[in-house]
Enzyme design. Structure first.
Site, short mmCIF file in Angstrom:
data_model
loop_
_atom_site.label_atom_id
_atom_site.label_comp_id
_atom_site.label_asym_id
_atom_site.label_seq_id
_atom_site.Cartn_x
_atom_site.Cartn_y
_atom_site.Cartn_z
N ASP A 283 0.86 -1.17 0.00
CA ASP A 283 0.00 0.00 0.00
C ASP A 283 0.90 1.23 0.00
O ASP A 283 1.96 1.22 0.62
CB ASP A 283 -0.95 0.03 1.19
N CYS A 381 -14.73 -1.34 -5.99
CA CYS A 381 -16.02 -1.22 -5.30
C CYS A 381 -16.81 -0.09 -5.96
O CYS A 381 -17.21 0.87 -5.31
CB CYS A 381 -15.85 -1.00 -3.80
#
Length: 445
Positions: A283, A381
């Site tokens: 990340d 998403c």
């Protein structure tokens, strides 16, 4: 947490904190960051109120426009909009008695701007007197009707001409609290019995997914601190089983797997619950990467974590190809608006092409790190096709010699509606999940 289960703090105090949060969102800050500044004892109640207000903010703005010639100063306007949203007739049981809400909103206004408290009182009482006419007039304002920006509704209308109104309505409903049972520790049927013993109830979907009948703090979930269970929407629970599903290119035990945009670590943990893998979790945000480490620690699982930009493999890749890659790409989050009601007010139309460019850059950068015959699962998403179907169609066109193939098991777009094809996905889920897009790609040998 629902409005009915908020802690017994004075409503005026909660309204003040809610107004602060709403003001922050209207200024471009995320609700998560705004709530982090709220005192801990007031945070659950403020979150519940803020969620409700942001779901009905469009209606509140239309009402305020009818009741005031011009908006009051930002801090007072946020309080007034919060009160109007909580008074707005939604078809559900009102969160508070109208007279109580008006009284407490005026009390909160006195603490913000004592000179204008009478203005707040007059506006709210006029709304109560003329509510039917004000609501009828608001129905001519598309932002008030759908409680989304006009551009958002128009975008959904182009992408989903049959479903767009249902999608907008679904975003204003509270989502279920869905659990993922750690496959190394048990199954849904066993955990249901543990829930019953703890005074909770729910319904199992598949072998390791469970939807609670009513939300509760995670501290009430048996074995949560020990890693027996996690909170994860049913739509998000598709990722790990899909990447690991038996068949051509399926990762074997010990396979080298990359979780390219791993934070907060839910999908990373799910992969390791289902298989013994050599996982590298990346990340680019150090604070968010810390959440991956915390998630893995709670689950008592291990992976290598690194703070790096997945789109720049030269900075972190050791040259050894990955057997499988999970790319949960940054996106508008348009599929999880019911869980994050601030998203609709924070996004701008220009965010979609900018994020689509980032997604394409990640796909192109990571594809060379995948071993021949390996799998890459792309997911977002989002319900916007530019971040899903259109993105993958363009990527497949860019691959020389058709080096990438989309596997038939790819669910594609999953909408946060009851009839959305989820039953055809593996594993099966009931209960309408969040909106996602999934494409399982395989690299030709």
């Amino acid at each position: 947490m629902t409005l009915s289960s908020t802690p017994s703090l004075p409503l005026a105090r909660l309204l003040g904190h809610t107004a602060d949060a709403v003001q922050a969102v209207r200024a471009g800050q995320s609700l998560t960051d705004a709530l982090a500044r709220c005192p801990s004892e007031a945070r659950p109640g403020t979150q519940a109120l803020s969620f409700h207000v942001l779901r009905w903010l469009g209606s509140a703005m239309a009402a305020r426009a009818q009741l005031a010639d011009k908006p009051p100063p930002a801090a007072l306007d946020a309080l007034l909009l919060s009160a109007l949203a909580l008074l707005w007739p939604t078809g559900d049981e009102p969160p508070y008695a109208a007279h109580t809400l008006v009284d407490q909103a005026v009390t909160a206004a006195r603490k913000r701007d004592a000179r204008r408290a009478s203005f707040v009182n007059a506006v709210l009482r006029r709304f109560m007197r003329e509510r039917e006419a004000i609501v009828e007039a608001a129905e001519r304002d598309p932002v008030a009707v759908h409680n989304h920006p006009v551009w958002w509704a128009e975008r959904l209308g182009r992408d989903w001409p049959e479903e767009w109104q249902a999608l907008l309505a679904a975003n204003n409903r509270r989502p279920p609290m869905t659990l993922r049972i750690n496959a190394r520790r048990g199954d849904a049927a066993t955990y249901l019995r543990r829930l019953h013993d703890a005074g909770l109830s729910g319904q199992a979907f598949g072998s390791h997914t469970l939807v609670l009948d009513a939300p509760c703090p995670v501290t009430r979930l048996p074995g949560f601190a020990e890693g027996d269970v996690s909170v994860q929407d049913a739509g998000a629970q598709i990722a790990a089983p899909l990447l690991l599903a038996p068949g051509e290119g399926a990762p074997r035990p010990g396979a080298r797997v990359l979780d390219a945009c791993a934070a907060p670590g839910g999908k990373t943990g799910h992969l390791l619950e289902l298989a013994d893998l050599d996982v590298l979790a990346l990340d680019s945000d150090p604070a968010r990467l810390l959440r991956v480490d915390e998630t893995l620690s709670r689950l008592q699982l291990k992976a290598q974590t690194a703070c790096a930009d997945a789109a720049d493999p030269a900075a972190w890749w050791d040259g050894r190809p990955f057997d499988a890659i999970l790319l949960d790409a940054p996106c508008t989050a348009s599929g999880i608006v019911r869980r994050h009601p601030d998203v609709r007010w924070l996004r701008r139309p220009t965010d979609i092409p900018a994020l689509a460019q980032t997604q394409a850059r990640l796909l192109d950068a990571l594809w060379p790190t995948l071993a021949p015959g390996g799998r890459l699962l792309y997911c977002t998403c989002s319900v916007f096709k530019a971040e899903g179907q259109d993105q993958i169609d363009a990527f497949l066109q860019r691959q020389p010699g058709a080096g990438a193939v989309k596997q038939p098991a790819s669910p594609g777009h999953l909408l946060p509606l009851p009839d959305n094809g989820m039953e055809a996905a593996a594993p099966p889920f009931g209960a309408s999940p969040d909106g996602f897009y999934y494409a399982l790609l395989q690299k030709k040998t």
